[in-house]
Design a protein around this motif. Structure first.
Motif, PDB file in Angstrom:
ATOM      1  N   ALA A 135      46.172  40.392   9.832  1.00 25.24           N
ATOM      2  CA  ALA A 135      46.933  41.380  10.606  1.00 25.24           C
ATOM      3  C   ALA A 135      46.520  41.453  12.073  1.00 25.24           C
ATOM      4  CB  ALA A 135      46.785  42.758   9.956  1.00 25.24           C
ATOM      5  N   HIS A 136      45.927  40.393  12.612  1.00 21.31           N
ATOM      6  CA  HIS A 136      45.556  40.398  14.032  1.00 21.31           C
ATOM      7  C   HIS A 136      46.801  40.606  14.902  1.00 21.31           C
ATOM      8  CE1 HIS A 136      42.124  38.038  12.276  1.00 21.31           C
ATOM      9  NE2 HIS A 136      41.482  38.917  13.029  1.00 21.31           N
ATOM     10  N   HIS A 137      46.660  41.451  15.920  1.00 22.74           N
ATOM     11  CA  HIS A 137      47.814  41.824  16.745  1.00 22.74           C
ATOM     12  C   HIS A 137      47.485  41.707  18.233  1.00 22.74           C
ATOM     13  CE1 HIS A 137      45.471  45.523  17.012  1.00 22.74           C
ATOM     14  NE2 HIS A 137      45.450  45.540  15.698  1.00 22.74           N
ATOM     15  N   ARG A 138      48.407  42.173  19.064  1.00 19.63           N
ATOM     16  CA  ARG A 138      48.246  42.037  20.520  1.00 19.63           C
ATOM     17  C   ARG A 138      46.950  42.665  21.021  1.00 19.63           C
ATOM     18  NH1 ARG A 138      50.793  46.141  24.671  1.00 19.63           N
ATOM     19  NH2 ARG A 138      49.133  47.258  23.583  1.00 19.63           N
ATOM     20  N   ASP A 139      46.624  43.846  20.528  1.00 17.31           N
ATOM     21  CA  ASP A 139      45.427  44.549  20.994  1.00 17.31           C
ATOM     22  C   ASP A 139      44.157  43.780  20.625  1.00 17.31           C
ATOM     23  OD1 ASP A 139      47.736  46.290  20.565  1.00 17.31           O
ATOM     24  OD2 ASP A 139      46.455  47.917  21.264  1.00 17.31           O
ATOM     25  N   ASP A 140      44.165  43.133  19.455  1.00 17.21           N
ATOM     26  CA  ASP A 140      43.036  42.278  19.054  1.00 17.21           C
ATOM     27  C   ASP A 140      42.894  41.100  20.012  1.00 17.21           C
ATOM     28  OD1 ASP A 140      42.266  43.727  16.755  1.00 17.21           O
ATOM     29  OD2 ASP A 140      43.844  42.780  15.585  1.00 17.21           O
ATOM     30  N   GLN A 141      44.028  40.552  20.434  1.00 18.04           N
ATOM     31  CA  GLN A 141      44.007  39.424  21.376  1.00 18.04           C
ATOM     32  C   GLN A 141      43.339  39.829  22.687  1.00 18.04           C
ATOM     33  OE1 GLN A 141      44.291  36.405  20.600  1.00 18.04           O
ATOM     34  NE2 GLN A 141      46.360  35.650  20.869  1.00 18.04           N
ATOM     35  N   VAL A 142      43.724  41.000  23.188  1.00 19.13           N
ATOM     36  CA  VAL A 142      43.164  41.478  24.459  1.00 19.13           C
ATOM     37  C   VAL A 142      41.666  41.726  24.320  1.00 19.13           C
ATOM     38  CG1 VAL A 142      43.202  43.364  26.147  1.00 19.13           C
ATOM     39  CG2 VAL A 142      45.355  42.458  25.241  1.00 19.13           C
ATOM     40  N   GLU A 143      41.253  42.347  23.209  1.00 16.02           N
ATOM     41  CA  GLU A 143      39.837  42.601  22.972  1.00 16.02           C
ATOM     42  C   GLU A 143      39.039  41.291  22.894  1.00 16.02           C
ATOM     43  OE1 GLU A 143      40.764  46.606  20.314  1.00 16.02           O
ATOM     44  OE2 GLU A 143      39.626  44.946  19.423  1.00 16.02           O
ATOM     45  N   THR A 144      39.588  40.315  22.184  1.00 17.13           N
ATOM     46  CA  THR A 144      38.919  39.018  22.049  1.00 17.13           C
ATOM     47  C   THR A 144      38.784  38.334  23.404  1.00 17.13           C
ATOM     48  OG1 THR A 144      39.771  38.749  19.800  1.00 17.13           O
ATOM     49  CG2 THR A 144      39.024  36.752  20.917  1.00 17.13           C
ATOM     50  N   PHE A 145      39.841  38.424  24.219  1.00 16.69           N
ATOM     51  CA  PHE A 145      39.815  37.866  25.570  1.00 16.69           C
ATOM     52  C   PHE A 145      38.676  38.474  26.388  1.00 16.69           C
ATOM     53  CE2 PHE A 145      41.105  38.611  30.005  1.00 16.69           C
ATOM     54  CZ  PHE A 145      41.211  37.301  30.462  1.00 16.69           C
ATOM     55  N   LEU A 146      38.534  39.796  26.340  1.00  7.61           N
ATOM     56  CA  LEU A 146      37.506  40.479  27.130  1.00  7.61           C
ATOM     57  C   LEU A 146      36.105  40.193  26.600  1.00  7.61           C
ATOM     58  CD1 LEU A 146      39.327  43.899  27.676  1.00  7.61           C
ATOM     59  CD2 LEU A 146      38.900  42.121  29.385  1.00  7.61           C
ATOM     60  N   ILE A 147      35.964  40.085  25.284  1.00  9.23           N
ATOM     61  CA  ILE A 147      34.668  39.730  24.696  1.00  9.23           C
ATOM     62  C   ILE A 147      34.230  38.353  25.186  1.00  9.23           C
ATOM     63  CG2 ILE A 147      33.539  39.038  22.529  1.00  9.23           C
ATOM     64  CD1 ILE A 147      35.125  41.313  21.161  1.00  9.23           C
ATOM     65  N   ARG A 148      35.160  37.407  25.139  1.00  2.07           N
ATOM     66  CA  ARG A 148      34.829  36.041  25.557  1.00  2.07           C
ATOM     67  C   ARG A 148      34.645  35.943  27.070  1.00  2.07           C
ATOM     68  NH1 ARG A 148      38.760  32.705  21.319  1.00  2.07           N
ATOM     69  NH2 ARG A 148      37.665  33.397  19.448  1.00  2.07           N
ATOM     70  N   SER A 190      33.268  38.287  28.811  1.00  2.64           N
ATOM     71  CA  SER A 190      31.924  38.830  29.031  1.00  2.64           C
ATOM     72  C   SER A 190      30.848  37.807  28.693  1.00  2.64           C
ATOM     73  CB  SER A 190      31.720  40.090  28.183  1.00  2.64           C
ATOM     74  OG  SER A 190      31.580  39.781  26.807  1.00  2.64           O
ATOM     75  N   ARG A 191      31.215  36.788  27.884  1.00  3.46           N
ATOM     76  CA  ARG A 191      30.257  35.757  27.490  1.00  3.46           C
ATOM     77  C   ARG A 191      30.361  34.496  28.344  1.00  3.46           C
ATOM     78  NH1 ARG A 191      31.323  36.556  20.982  1.00  3.46           N
ATOM     79  NH2 ARG A 191      29.838  38.256  20.670  1.00  3.46           N
ATOM     80  N   GLY A 192      31.254  34.536  29.337  1.00  4.55           N
ATOM     81  CA  GLY A 192      31.379  33.398  30.239  1.00  4.55           C
ATOM     82  C   GLY A 192      32.159  32.234  29.656  1.00  4.55           C
ATOM     83  N   SER A 193      33.094  32.502  28.739  1.00  2.59           N
ATOM     84  CA  SER A 193      33.865  31.434  28.101  1.00  2.59           C
ATOM     85  C   SER A 193      34.790  30.742  29.091  1.00  2.59           C
ATOM     86  CB  SER A 193      34.705  32.005  26.950  1.00  2.59           C
ATOM     87  OG  SER A 193      33.895  32.506  25.925  1.00  2.59           O
ATOM     88  N   GLY A 194      35.102  29.481  28.785  1.00  2.00           N
ATOM     89  CA  GLY A 194      36.071  28.725  29.574  1.00  2.00           C
ATOM     90  C   GLY A 194      37.473  28.913  29.029  1.00  2.00           C
ATOM     91  N   ILE A 195      38.360  27.999  29.390  1.00  2.00           N
ATOM     92  CA  ILE A 195      39.771  28.141  29.019  1.00  2.00           C
ATOM     93  C   ILE A 195      39.968  28.144  27.507  1.00  2.00           C
ATOM     94  CG2 ILE A 195      40.219  25.644  29.137  1.00  2.00           C
ATOM     95  CD1 ILE A 195      42.992  26.353  30.249  1.00  2.00           C
ATOM     96  N   GLN A 196      39.144  27.409  26.774  1.00  2.00           N
ATOM     97  CA  GLN A 196      39.282  27.366  25.316  1.00  2.00           C
ATOM     98  C   GLN A 196      39.057  28.754  24.711  1.00  2.00           C
ATOM     99  OE1 GLN A 196      40.336  24.791  23.665  1.00  2.00           O
ATOM    100  NE2 GLN A 196      40.065  23.107  25.106  1.00  2.00           N
ATOM    101  N   GLY A 197      37.990  29.407  25.124  1.00  2.00           N
ATOM    102  CA  GLY A 197      37.680  30.723  24.581  1.00  2.00           C
ATOM    103  C   GLY A 197      38.609  31.809  25.074  1.00  2.00           C
ATOM    104  N   LEU A 198      38.966  31.748  26.363  1.00  2.00           N
ATOM    105  CA  LEU A 198      39.800  32.792  26.951  1.00  2.00           C
ATOM    106  C   LEU A 198      41.240  32.751  26.451  1.00  2.00           C
ATOM    107  CD1 LEU A 198      38.489  32.783  30.637  1.00  2.00           C
ATOM    108  CD2 LEU A 198      37.901  34.348  28.791  1.00  2.00           C
ATOM    109  N   SER A 199      41.619  31.651  25.818  1.00  2.00           N
ATOM    110  CA  SER A 199      42.958  31.561  25.223  1.00  2.00           C
ATOM    111  C   SER A 199      43.053  32.411  23.970  1.00  2.00           C
ATOM    112  CB  SER A 199      43.282  30.103  24.874  1.00  2.00           C
ATOM    113  OG  SER A 199      43.173  29.293  26.024  1.00  2.00           O
ATOM    114  N   SER A 200      41.918  32.954  23.536  1.00  2.00           N
ATOM    115  CA  SER A 200      41.819  33.844  22.382  1.00  2.00           C
ATOM    116  C   SER A 200      42.269  33.176  21.095  1.00  2.00           C
ATOM    117  CB  SER A 200      42.578  35.155  22.661  1.00  2.00           C
ATOM    118  OG  SER A 200      41.931  35.854  23.710  1.00  2.00           O
ATOM    119  N   MET A 201      42.936  33.931  20.218  1.00  2.00           N
ATOM    120  CA  MET A 201      43.222  33.434  18.866  1.00  2.00           C
ATOM    121  C   MET A 201      44.514  32.636  18.797  1.00  2.00           C
ATOM    122  SD  MET A 201      42.143  36.782  16.605  1.00  2.00           S
ATOM    123  CE  MET A 201      42.878  37.991  17.721  1.00  2.00           C
ATOM    124  N   ASP A 202      44.501  31.574  18.016  1.00  2.00           N
ATOM    125  CA  ASP A 202      45.704  30.795  17.743  1.00  2.00           C
ATOM    126  C   ASP A 202      46.509  31.470  16.635  1.00  2.00           C
ATOM    127  OD1 ASP A 202      45.312  28.689  19.546  1.00  2.00           O
ATOM    128  OD2 ASP A 202      43.913  27.715  18.178  1.00  2.00           O
TER     129      ASP A 202
END
Length: 341
Positions: free
Chosen positions: A139-152, A154-166
């Motif tokens: 049930a992952h949704h838009r808000d989960d995507q935004v949270e995952t983006f911000l978590i990554r 904060s960890r210095g992720s590149g484009i792979q991580g910042l693209s969040s969930m597939d």
């Protein structure tokens, strides 16, 4: 009136629910596109998101010749988790949804959320294999995507991580995770759950500030109060995902040149591999370790970068990462699963 008749009437009542009318056609299109009328498993947690996913799936199976299995994993981390699982089971039963509860027998002490996620997907995947199911719906949704983006972020992720969930990701060769609600807002899913079930359960861990995601969730609320549009942030994530897909297409072409997969190991030709930029090397090496260990996620980027530094600086190297043994021999990097005694 029987419970089944009551459930049918309740399900039909959603046809006049404004949020359900908006959401269901989108959901139906996603399932028709990806599942192609295959049976599927619905991962239930008991929160409003997964309850909304449950009723959407129930509606879909009622209209199509498909079957959905509803499964909840009781991690047994919290004191009342088993009691809460039974409550969710009873709630779904009142709407003619049969919920299977799988109890986790493994102890989870460290890195609780990550380990719990890993165990959950292992148990769900094994259940799917036994029941010949190819897709696990979450049930992952838009808000989960935004949270995952911000978590990554904060960890210095590149484009792979910042693209969040597939939307679709393979757990293994036979089972995939499918996220049909990624573009939908949490508030709409809550509305559907409350309308259909009357009440929803709240996970106490969602308010526990020892978890980074909880802290990020609080930050997102401040964003919204400040006028930052989460739809715009989500749009940026989708743009990053499009760029990532182009990058991944190039990475696949490089892998064909420098990666050789054997039965029990993977060989990387260092002559070809070393000519690529670090971002490409990082992704290829992470992919190889993930494939060898059969993990859900590749190892953290900072650990792979450290490994790359050692590969470049040392003529002979033996290292371990992500439950894999990595060995540098002449012009090859050899990756095999680490077997612990």
């Amino acid at each position: 009136m029987s419970k089944k008749d009551l459930s049918v009437r309740k399900l039909k009542s959603l046809d006049s629910n404004e949020k359900f009318i908006q959401v269901y056609p989108y959901f139906k299109t996603q399932l028709n596109k990806y599942l192609k009328k295959n049976n599927f498993l619905v991962a239930v947690s008991g929160g409003p998101d997964s309850l909304a996913l449950s009723v959407l799936s129930q509606k879909y199976t009622a209209e199509n010749k498909t079957k959905a299995l509803f499964v909840l994993v009781d991690h047994k981390i919290r004191k009342n988790s088993s009691k809460e699982a039974l409550w969710v089971q009873k709630l779904l039963k009142s709407r003619s949804i049969k919920l299977k509860i799988i109890k986790n027998r493994q102890k989870i002490n460290n890195n609780v959320q990550a380990e719990a996620r890993k165990v959950r997907y292992e148990l769900l995947s094994n259940f799917c294999l036994k029941n010949k199911i190819k897709f696990i719906l979450t049930a992952h949704h838009r808000d989960d995507q935004v949270e995952t983006f911000l978590i990554r972020l904060s960890r210095g992720s590149g484009i792979q991580g910042l693209s969040s969930m597939d939307r679709v990701v393979k757990l293994n060769s036979k089972v995939s995770i499918f996220r049909p609600l990624l573009d939908l807002k949490k508030e709409d899913l809550i509305s559907i759950s409350k309308s259909y079930f009357g009440r929803v359960v709240k996970d106490p861990s969602n308010d526990d500030n020892k978890y980074l995601r909880t802290k990020i969730r609080g930050l997102v609320k401040h964003f919204e109060k400040s006028g930052i549009d989460l739809d715009r942030v989500h749009h940026s994530i989708k743009n990053l995902a499009a760029s990532r897909d182009i990058l991944n297409s190039y990475i696949k072409s490089v892998e064909k040149k420098c990666v050789l997969k054997k039965r029990n190991q993977i060989l990387i030709n260092l002559d070809s591999f070393s000519k690529e930029k670090q971002e490409i090397q990082l992704k290829i090496l992470g992919n190889c370790i993930k494939q060898t260990s059969k993990a859900y996620y590749p190892p953290r980027a900072k650990k792979v970068i450290k490994l790359l530094e050692n590969i470049r600086s040392k003529s002979i190297l033996k290292a371990t990462l992500g439950n894999c043994l990595i060995e540098k021999k002449e012009k090859n990097l050899i990756i095999r699963k680490e077997y612990l005694n």
